[in-house]
Design a protein around this motif. Structure first.
Motif, mmCIF file in Angstrom:
data_model
loop_
_atom_site.group_PDB
_atom_site.id
_atom_site.type_symbol
_atom_site.label_atom_id
_atom_site.label_comp_id
_atom_site.label_asym_id
_atom_site.label_seq_id
_atom_site.Cartn_x
_atom_site.Cartn_y
_atom_site.Cartn_z
ATOM 1 N N TRP A 296 33.505 -50.075 -32.329
ATOM 2 C CA TRP A 296 34.091 -50.327 -31.011
ATOM 3 C C TRP A 296 35.607 -50.261 -31.078
ATOM 4 O O TRP A 296 36.251 -49.698 -30.198
ATOM 5 C CB TRP A 296 33.618 -51.682 -30.477
ATOM 6 N N GLN A 297 36.185 -50.808 -32.125
ATOM 7 C CA GLN A 297 37.630 -50.756 -32.284
ATOM 8 C C GLN A 297 38.090 -49.331 -32.614
ATOM 9 O O GLN A 297 39.107 -48.854 -32.089
ATOM 10 C CB GLN A 297 38.082 -51.727 -33.376
ATOM 11 N N ALA A 298 37.342 -48.653 -33.470
ATOM 12 C CA ALA A 298 37.716 -47.296 -33.857
ATOM 13 C C ALA A 298 37.673 -46.342 -32.666
ATOM 14 O O ALA A 298 38.604 -45.549 -32.449
ATOM 15 C CB ALA A 298 36.793 -46.795 -34.971
ATOM 16 N N LEU A 299 36.602 -46.419 -31.868
ATOM 17 C CA LEU A 299 36.494 -45.521 -30.720
ATOM 18 C C LEU A 299 37.546 -45.835 -29.666
ATOM 19 O O LEU A 299 38.122 -44.922 -29.055
ATOM 20 C CB LEU A 299 35.090 -45.583 -30.115
ATOM 21 N N ALA A 300 37.821 -47.109 -29.445
ATOM 22 C CA ALA A 300 38.848 -47.481 -28.463
ATOM 23 C C ALA A 300 40.217 -46.970 -28.882
ATOM 24 O O ALA A 300 41.085 -46.722 -28.029
ATOM 25 C CB ALA A 300 38.879 -48.994 -28.282
ATOM 26 N N ALA A 301 40.413 -46.794 -30.188
ATOM 27 C CA ALA A 301 41.680 -46.267 -30.691
ATOM 28 C C ALA A 301 41.695 -44.737 -30.733
ATOM 29 O O ALA A 301 42.690 -44.146 -31.170
ATOM 30 C CB ALA A 301 41.970 -46.826 -32.079
ATOM 31 N N GLY A 302 40.606 -44.111 -30.305
ATOM 32 C CA GLY A 302 40.579 -42.653 -30.212
ATOM 33 C C GLY A 302 39.942 -41.927 -31.371
ATOM 34 O O GLY A 302 40.051 -40.704 -31.464
ATOM 35 N N ALA A 303 39.224 -42.632 -32.247
ATOM 36 C CA ALA A 303 38.646 -41.996 -33.435
ATOM 37 C C ALA A 303 37.652 -40.892 -33.083
ATOM 38 O O ALA A 303 37.465 -39.959 -33.869
ATOM 39 C CB ALA A 303 37.969 -43.048 -34.314
ATOM 40 N N ALA A 304 36.994 -40.986 -31.922
ATOM 41 C CA ALA A 304 35.974 -39.997 -31.551
ATOM 42 C C ALA A 304 36.313 -39.309 -30.230
ATOM 43 O O ALA A 304 35.413 -38.850 -29.528
ATOM 44 C CB ALA A 304 34.604 -40.670 -31.464
ATOM 45 N N ARG A 305 37.587 -39.205 -29.908
ATOM 46 C CA ARG A 305 37.943 -38.627 -28.606
ATOM 47 C C ARG A 305 37.535 -37.166 -28.493
ATOM 48 O O ARG A 305 37.410 -36.637 -27.375
ATOM 49 C CB ARG A 305 39.446 -38.786 -28.347
ATOM 50 N N ASP A 306 37.325 -36.484 -29.630
ATOM 51 C CA ASP A 306 36.914 -35.082 -29.597
ATOM 52 C C ASP A 306 35.395 -34.917 -29.687
ATOM 53 O O ASP A 306 34.903 -33.789 -29.790
ATOM 54 C CB ASP A 306 37.574 -34.320 -30.749
ATOM 55 N N ILE A 307 34.664 -36.022 -29.666
ATOM 56 C CA ILE A 307 33.203 -35.992 -29.744
ATOM 57 C C ILE A 307 32.612 -36.328 -28.377
ATOM 58 O O ILE A 307 33.018 -37.304 -27.735
ATOM 59 C CB ILE A 307 32.687 -37.013 -30.785
ATOM 60 N N ASP A 308 31.657 -35.522 -27.920
ATOM 61 C CA ASP A 308 30.906 -35.854 -26.705
ATOM 62 C C ASP A 308 29.871 -36.916 -27.068
ATOM 63 O O ASP A 308 29.112 -36.740 -28.033
ATOM 64 C CB ASP A 308 30.195 -34.618 -26.153
#
Length: 499
Positions: A296-308
């Motif tokens: 949750w913290q990683a995704l909120a920081a943009g870790a998966a912004r290029d993943i649908d």
């Protein structure tokens, strides 16, 4: 190398040629090794690329299960009676080995991080592949072998196995007709938790383009918590949780030790916290290396912004795990549950008509699966990545409801009308509905894998657009509004020892 037994399709992989078979209009390859057997000097180590072979290798049978209850090697080395050690294998279903650029869907099974196999007939890839995708499924290390926190061993070995399989896909799937640039990982329960971890792992970057985690568990452990649990398991065999002491102990003994600790877990709730109330002693470990932070913290920081990201859950997530189902519960029992799982959250205000038994099931469903899943969509949006949300509310019987795991049966198309009719509490129209709802979900998953759009609006924290699967699917705001509001200020994160 076994003798060739048919004249099926042959594919050259980076390790050698594999021979599959045609099953109706689908070419199927089973039991292809993607890593060396994780035993001997490699036990508890990161996966190592499979060795090459000469000639043609039959890929006709599923590989042996990894050590787990019912399939645990009786010795460290394994043997003929242990169904062999070459258990890090994968399977491929393809509608056209000669086609170029088909979407690829890689299935990661669940099982509480302690069991599961790609040979599960409910995860047969034939129906999906028949719709124009290449399907891959895999075995990965579970239980102590894959998830215990062991001194001298890398954390999250089971997830490292999955990453190794995904690298195999990148290197080989084009030969099976797939597009390595259009890979979707999908998985359910523990498989969804692993996908959430993969989304946050730098070493997994570039291995897939899209992800469908179904029923994401909310349990991610700190190294200290994971070490305490692993220490208790190791103590059952008179050892410390270190490579030096566990490497000489048979997998079967460690599976038995895990089962003993699993039965006693509620006794540890004062020190291990709420995870002791779950049905598994394992979860991904936020070790700061393999997994730098909770998803949750990683995704909120943009870790998966290029993943649908397509993410969702079933309505009645805890029904299958509810050991209190059908019993009379007291307000005091529910108060104790709320104190551990949802302190300070007023379920009785938001669910004024709920009985104690209903509240007990609701809070478990919310804490363990429903809210972690919803919050993952929210985190992906916050990090600038695209997310779509779904909930399965259709069910075929009143005992289980829209239960945990039902969604993946529908996607794979392995729940048949006859299965529904045979259930003792089946709804009258369910056998007629199951084919249509299965086709609808599968089509949405296939569209997402092909082009990144399942067919409804993206998740947004204001509109909360959600695909709700009933007999007549609709798109509407997220249905579980009381639970969403109860948990709106909570931050799912790493779990620690409570004292």
């Amino acid at each position: 190398m076994s003798a060739r037994v048919n004249t099926g399709p042959e594919i050259r992989t980076t390790a050698g040629i594999v021979l599959g078979r045609w099953e109706n209009a689908t070419a199927v390859f089973r039991g292809i090794p993607y890593a060396q057997p994780p035993f001997g000097a490699l036990r508890f180590m990161a996966p190592v690329r499979a060795q090459s072979w000469d000639g043609v290798r039959n890929a006709l049978e599923f590989g042996p299960p990894v050590p787990q209850a019912g399939f645990a090697m009786s010795s460290v080395a394994g043997g003929a009676g242990d169904r062999a050690t070459d258990c890090l294998t994968l399977n491929v279903w393809t509608p056209d080995p000669g086609a170029a650029g088909l979407p690829v869907m890689v299935w990661i099974h669940g099982g509480g991080y302690q069991e599961g196999s790609s040979a599960n007939p409910h995860a047969d890839g034939a129906t999906l592949a028949g719709s124009g995708v290449v399907v891959v499924s895999l075995n990965y290390r579970v239980g102590v072998e894959g998830f215990a926190h062991i001194v001298g061993a890398p954390a999250n070995r089971g997830i490292l196995d999955q990453a190794a399989a995904l690298r195999w896909v990148q290197d080989n799937i084009a030969a099976f007709g797939g597009d390595p640039g259009n890979v979707t990982v999908f998985g359910q329960s523990a498989g969804a938790g692993c996908i959430a971890a993969l989304l946050a792992m730098p070493t997994a970057a570039g291995l897939f383009r899209r992800a469908i985690p179904q029923s994401v568990p909310g349990t991610f452990f700190s190294p200290q918590l994971a070490a305490a649990i692993s220490g208790a398991i190791a103590a059952e065999v008179g050892a410390r949780a270190s490579v030096e002491e566990l490497a000489g102990i048979a997998p079967r003994a460690l599976v038995d030790a895990k089962d003993t600790v699993l039965e006693k877990m509620p006794e540890f709730v004062e020190t291990w916290g709420p995870m002791a109330l779950t049905p598994s002693p394992f979860s991904p470990v936020v070790d700061g290396d393999v997994l730098p932070e909770a998803p949750w913290q990683a995704l909120a920081a943009g870790a998966a912004r290029d993943i649908d990201l397509l993410v969702g859950h079933t309505r009645d997530e805890y029904r299958l795990f509810n050991t209190q189902l059908g019993t009379e519960m007291t307000d005091e029992q529910v108060d104790t549950t709320l104190e551990w799982l949802a302190p300070g959250r007023d379920y009785r205000t938001f669910y004024p008509e709920a009985t104690p038994a209903q509240l007990y099931e609701l809070v478990h469903a919310d804490w363990l699966f429903r809210m972690p899943t919803l919050h993952l969509a929210h985190a992906q949006h916050a990090g600038g990545g695209p997310a779509w949300l779904y909930e399965l509310c259709w069910s075929f019987n009143h005992e289980q409801g829209a239960s945990h795991s039902l969604d993946f049966l529908l996607v794979f198309g392995t729940l048949h009308p006859d299965d529904v009719r045979k259930h003792r509490s089946a709804y009258p129209d369910a056998a007629h509905q199951v084919t249509a709802i299965s086709h609808r979900m599968r089509t949405d998953w296939l569209n997402f894998a092909a082009n990144g759009n399942p067919g409804w609006s993206r998740y947004h924290p204001v509109t909360r657009s959600t695909r709700v699967y009933t007999a007549e699917p609709t798109t509407q705001p997220y249905p579980e509004e009381p639970s969403r509001r109860i948990w709106s200020t909570h931050q799912f994160d790493t779990l620690y020892l409570t004292r």
